[in-house]
Design a protein around this motif. Structure first.
Motif, short mmCIF file in Angstrom:
data_model
loop_
_atom_site.label_atom_id
_atom_site.label_comp_id
_atom_site.label_asym_id
_atom_site.label_seq_id
_atom_site.Cartn_x
_atom_site.Cartn_y
_atom_site.Cartn_z
N MET A 1 0.81 -1.22 0.00
CA MET A 1 0.00 0.00 0.00
C MET A 1 0.85 1.28 0.00
SD MET A 1 -3.33 -0.21 -0.14
CE MET A 1 -3.86 1.29 0.68
N ASP A 2 2.10 1.18 0.48
CA ASP A 2 2.91 2.40 0.57
C ASP A 2 3.91 2.54 -0.56
OD1 ASP A 2 1.66 3.35 2.91
OD2 ASP A 2 2.75 1.85 4.09
N LEU A 3 3.83 1.66 -1.54
CA LEU A 3 4.76 1.76 -2.66
C LEU A 3 4.53 3.06 -3.44
CD1 LEU A 3 4.61 -1.89 -4.10
CD2 LEU A 3 6.57 -0.79 -2.96
N PRO A 4 5.59 3.59 -4.05
CA PRO A 4 5.40 4.77 -4.90
C PRO A 4 4.47 4.40 -6.06
CG PRO A 4 7.75 4.28 -4.58
CD PRO A 4 6.99 3.13 -4.01
N HIS B 1 0.58 15.22 -9.21
CA HIS B 1 2.00 15.42 -9.43
C HIS B 1 2.62 14.18 -10.08
CE1 HIS B 1 6.31 15.42 -8.21
NE2 HIS B 1 6.21 16.65 -8.67
N TYR B 2 2.24 13.04 -9.57
CA TYR B 2 2.76 11.77 -10.11
C TYR B 2 2.33 11.59 -11.56
CZ TYR B 2 4.29 6.88 -9.97
OH TYR B 2 4.95 5.69 -10.20
N LEU B 3 1.07 11.92 -11.85
CA LEU B 3 0.56 11.79 -13.22
C LEU B 3 1.33 12.70 -14.17
CD1 LEU B 3 -3.29 11.74 -12.46
CD2 LEU B 3 -2.02 9.89 -13.57
N GLN B 4 1.65 13.90 -13.69
CA GLN B 4 2.37 14.85 -14.54
C GLN B 4 3.84 14.48 -14.67
OE1 GLN B 4 1.20 18.40 -12.49
NE2 GLN B 4 -0.55 18.78 -13.86
N ALA B 5 4.44 14.06 -13.55
CA ALA B 5 5.90 13.83 -13.54
C ALA B 5 6.26 12.50 -14.20
CB ALA B 5 6.42 13.88 -12.11
N SER B 6 5.45 11.48 -13.97
CA SER B 6 5.84 10.15 -14.44
C SER B 6 5.12 9.71 -15.70
CB SER B 6 5.57 9.11 -13.34
OG SER B 6 6.11 9.54 -12.12
N SER B 7 4.16 10.50 -16.14
CA SER B 7 3.38 10.17 -17.34
C SER B 7 3.04 8.68 -17.43
CB SER B 7 4.14 10.59 -18.60
OG SER B 7 4.35 11.98 -18.59
N PRO B 8 2.35 8.15 -16.44
CA PRO B 8 2.00 6.72 -16.49
C PRO B 8 1.06 6.45 -17.67
CG PRO B 8 0.76 7.83 -14.78
CD PRO B 8 1.76 8.82 -15.28
N ARG B 9 1.20 5.27 -18.25
CA ARG B 9 0.35 4.95 -19.40
C ARG B 9 -0.78 4.01 -19.04
NH1 ARG B 9 5.09 3.48 -23.47
NH2 ARG B 9 3.39 2.41 -24.56
N GLU C 1 9.67 -1.97 -13.92
CA GLU C 1 9.26 -0.55 -13.81
C GLU C 1 7.77 -0.40 -13.47
OE1 GLU C 1 11.11 2.04 -16.64
OE2 GLU C 1 12.81 1.38 -15.41
N HIS C 2 7.09 -1.52 -13.31
CA HIS C 2 5.64 -1.46 -13.12
C HIS C 2 5.22 -1.85 -11.71
CE1 HIS C 2 5.21 -0.94 -17.40
NE2 HIS C 2 5.92 -2.03 -17.62
N GLY D 1 -5.73 -16.48 -9.07
CA GLY D 1 -4.57 -16.33 -9.96
C GLY D 1 -4.54 -15.03 -10.72
N PHE D 2 -5.36 -14.07 -10.28
CA PHE D 2 -5.39 -12.80 -10.99
C PHE D 2 -4.05 -12.08 -10.87
CE2 PHE D 2 -5.86 -8.21 -11.05
CZ PHE D 2 -6.52 -8.03 -12.25
N GLU D 3 -3.61 -11.50 -11.97
CA GLU D 3 -2.39 -10.69 -11.96
C GLU D 3 -2.49 -9.66 -13.07
OE1 GLU D 3 1.44 -12.78 -10.84
OE2 GLU D 3 2.04 -11.82 -12.73
N ALA D 4 -2.18 -8.43 -12.74
CA ALA D 4 -2.20 -7.37 -13.76
C ALA D 4 -1.13 -6.35 -13.43
CB ALA D 4 -3.57 -6.69 -13.81
N HIS D 5 -0.61 -5.71 -14.48
CA HIS D 5 0.43 -4.70 -14.29
C HIS D 5 -0.11 -3.32 -14.63
CE1 HIS D 5 2.55 -8.48 -14.77
NE2 HIS D 5 3.52 -7.93 -14.05
N ALA D 6 0.44 -2.33 -13.95
CA ALA D 6 0.04 -0.96 -14.25
C ALA D 6 1.12 -0.01 -13.76
CB ALA D 6 -1.29 -0.63 -13.58
N ASP D 7 1.07 1.22 -14.28
CA ASP D 7 2.06 2.21 -13.86
C ASP D 7 1.61 2.94 -12.60
OD1 ASP D 7 3.54 1.57 -16.11
OD2 ASP D 7 2.51 3.07 -17.35
N ILE D 8 0.31 2.92 -12.37
CA ILE D 8 -0.22 3.62 -11.20
C ILE D 8 -1.39 2.79 -10.65
CG2 ILE D 8 -1.74 5.08 -12.64
CD1 ILE D 8 -1.29 7.35 -10.67
N VAL D 9 -1.51 2.77 -9.32
CA VAL D 9 -2.62 2.02 -8.70
C VAL D 9 -3.40 2.96 -7.79
CG1 VAL D 9 -3.22 0.18 -7.06
CG2 VAL D 9 -1.46 -0.22 -8.79
#
Lengths: 460, 460
Positions: free
Chosen positions: B123-126, B142-150, B221-222, B230-238
């Motif tokens: 829960m505390d991950l960047p 700020h995170y959305l602007q700085a890291s441009s997650p897709r 990086e994700h 067995g659910f697993e998904a990747h994302a840049d932001i949660v």
């Protein structure tokens, strides 16, 4: 009861027939319809003439088969000429001029209203049209298609006049609208009527108020309309929409009591003063829930409700018509104009001590894109704080029609203005505000009233 | 009363302050606000994060100057740490860690709610964010602007989760939404939740239901989110949006009685069990008008109403909170989803004998262009016919939000389903039908109920 006869196949007649059938599967139901169009949406005619409804058959609320399928015998192109209240029969003539007598156990008159015919010259000239029946619409549609008129003049700035100004503009005609009052749409206060006028001008409709039309004449290839104050305008087509009056002749001929504006007087179970004869819809007086007395207010919604009550009464029900509040809405170009209940002068005439507050609000939170203004007038009684009526104007996107429904529901329950703030209404920033605009206006009303009271006390 | 102290500067706190000021021009009012954003629209945060509201200052319901101009002293960036109920003071610490005691005659706690923190790892991950305060939004912005997650993954299919799925899609991110229930938007029945899911899929949001998230981890990086089955998904932001819980610590520490879900128990004048301490908004139990008892239902509209009551109570008023109906609406892409009152299982749990009818109707007459479907579920009590609740889904053009308001007003007045047909609602073909769709559904409910009764009788 074994045979129910209904004269009229529009909203009230059909509602009565369907409700009677729903409650009593055995009753025989015969419906006498003077044209070939039972259960058509008369309210939809402007949209047929605008071209938005390409085929008039689409205006049917139900198909003929759906009606007969529900066990309702339809006598189309049959006109009821007289009623024999003692013998319990209706004299009917068909298209071939054949006369017959139809016996009834109970009779419902749902004969509707007709266009008022103003006392001006030239009403029968070619190119001059009323608009109320399917037939008059067909004639107008035919004229529009055959003669390709380029300009139209509309006499009357009420609902039909305004909807037709919209319709004919949409159809490409140059439209002029004449209203004898000081502002169009007399069903709302002038400050709101003025907003409607501004919208008409913005959309290219020339609006002239305070003019009494005196004469329609032919001048070369055009129609020339002249009125008070030297008014004169030319057009290729003239539409006369100066209101409607009840068709009460059949009832009157059998001695049924008439009331306001010559409408048939009915009880709240829709009984006339003649035994076994009932009536509903645009031909009858309407019981007003705020006035607690009769008025004449012909509306499709009311016709449906009264028809349903009449249909219940004739098969033995005892439900009372809950009354009208005069709730109505009209769309004119991009505006929706809605009202419910009494306006200030109506409230005063009814013995209330009304105070009206007008406010301008945004339909949703200003920060969410696309917020638009809504104008609201709230009328309530100073002494009791009781809500008496509301009028609203806003773009069609501002949900004005359904907002007035909430106020109509509040009015139905005799709410005070103060209590409106207790209503738990929905909110999300794109569609509203935490206090709905009607609650903001209500709070403003209460503050103004308190302030007035304080001033009055100081003076006293 | 000479000094009113209010802890909290959001909806309930501000409403209380303004109402107290309106009724009593002499009372001194001090408001303790833990951040620098009094009277901000928390409900507007998704629209700030979507980019529809470019500047967060626009989210302020009122400027700081408007608040202080109304004679409300603001202590911004001040945290209330403790209350001395005997001594009647609040211990406050400011940004510079300076402590002071503020004496009160009466105290209103409007401390709101906080995001529920699920018991999952990571829960505390960047890149992992809750969404409830201005501060958490700034961090996310700020995170959305700085890291441009897709890509984004949203845990929780409630209001905030759905609004954020809309917002982040609008911002160009690829969005996945995880809901542990069988369908999203648990505040409405599954048949309607399924319609919302279809809209999410249509708009490109991948929706996975019935999954309990177990872990958030970093993988290259994700962020990697894993869950049951067995659910697993990747994302840049949660984004974690699994509901809120009341902030009742201050009240609890002085022995104030707590109720449902740990919310502060209050009377209908918003008094806590501690003398001279009142509470309102998301931190308190809410009196439910249909249940006739307390529940926990944190909503901005309710916070405003309760705040207004609290503000009235503290200056000597005796007005009772009229109760919530849980009326709410959310816009998700092109859909509006609204409800009021009880759902069937809630009604059954409360001792009613509910019957629910679901119908699909057109928002206006079919012949007028642009008619769209509205899904309505109407729940009422079989024995008494009393309306208990309604849920509605339709496109945002179908006026679903304001239609639910009419039903909320009906519910407020304990109407029966039968009586809904008596309501005089507005009609014009482009915006409705002669019987509003809720009246059609009501008539369908009555017929179904009669039919059921007849069947039951036959069986008996």
């Amino acid at each position: 009861m074994s045979h129910l006869v209904i004269v009229g196949g529009s909203d009230a007649g059909i509602s009565a027939a369907l409700r009677a059938r729903e409650l009593d599967t055995r009753v025989q139901i015969t419906m006498i319809v003077e044209d070939a169009f039972p259960n058509y949406s008369i309210c939809g005619l402007p949209f047929y003439l605008s071209g938005e409804v390409p085929d008039y058959h689409q205006l049917a609320h139900r198909t003929r088969e759906e009606i007969t399928g529900a066990g309702i015998d339809l006598l189309l192109d049959h006109t009821a000429q007289a009623i024999g209240p003692e013998a319990h029969h209706v004299t009917v003539v068909d298209g071939a001029k054949q006369t017959q007598q139809i016996a009834y156990d109970r009779l419902i008159l749902a004969t509707g209203a007709k266009s008022r015919r103003p006392l001006i010259g030239g009403m029968d000239l070619p190119g001059v049209f009323p608009l109320h029946t399917m037939e008059s619409s067909f004639q107008m549609q035919h004229y529009l298609q055959a003669s390709s008129p380029r300009s139209a003049l509309i006499i009357g700035g009420g609902y039909i006049g305004l909807e037709m100004a919209d319709a004919l503009t949409r159809r490409g005609l140059s439209v002029t609208l004449i209203e004898h009052g000081a502002s169009v749409l007399k069903t709302v206060d002038p400050s709101l009527g003025t907003l409607v006028q501004a919208e008409l001008w913005r959309q290219g409709v020339a609006v002239h108020t305070g003019i009494q039309v005196q004469q329609i004449a032919t001048q070369q290839e055009h129609l020339c309309v002249s009125g008070t104050g030297g008014f004169e305008a030319h057009a290729d087509i003239v539409l006369v929409a100066v209101g409607v009056e009840p068709r009460a002749e059949l009832a009157q001929a059998i001695g049924a009591e008439l009331g306001t504006q010559g409408a048939v007087r009915v009880s709240r179970t829709m009984a006339t003063s003649v035994p076994d004869v009932f009536a509903a819809g645009d031909c009858v007086e309407t019981w007003h829930r705020v006035l607690q007395g009769p008025t004449y207010l012909p509306l499709g919604t009311t016709a449906h409700k009264q028809g349903r009550i009449a249909g219940e009464t004739v098969v033995g029900g005892e439900r009372l018509f809950a009354g009208t509040l005069g709730t109505q809405v009209v769309k004119v170009f991009d505006l929706a104009i809605a009202r419910t209940g009494l306006r200030e002068h109506e409230a005063r005439a009814a013995g209330f001590d009304p105070l009206t507050i007008e406010g301008t609000y945004l339909d949703h939170k200003v920060y969410y894109p696309g917020a638009q203004t809504v104008h609201l007038r709230l009328t309530a009684d100073r002494r009791t704080g009781r809500l008496l009526g509301a009028q609203m104007v806003g773009s069609v996107q501002t949900e004005v029609a359904k907002r007035i429904d909430t106020l109509a529901t509040a009015l139905f329950h005799t709410m005070t203005v103060e209590a409106l703030s207790d209503l738990d209404l929905s909110y999300t920033p794109p569609l509203g505000s935490p206090w709905d605009l009607m609650q903001m206006c209500a709070q403003q009303w209460s503050q103004t009233n308190v302030h007035r009271e304080q001033q009055t006390e100081r003076r006293a």
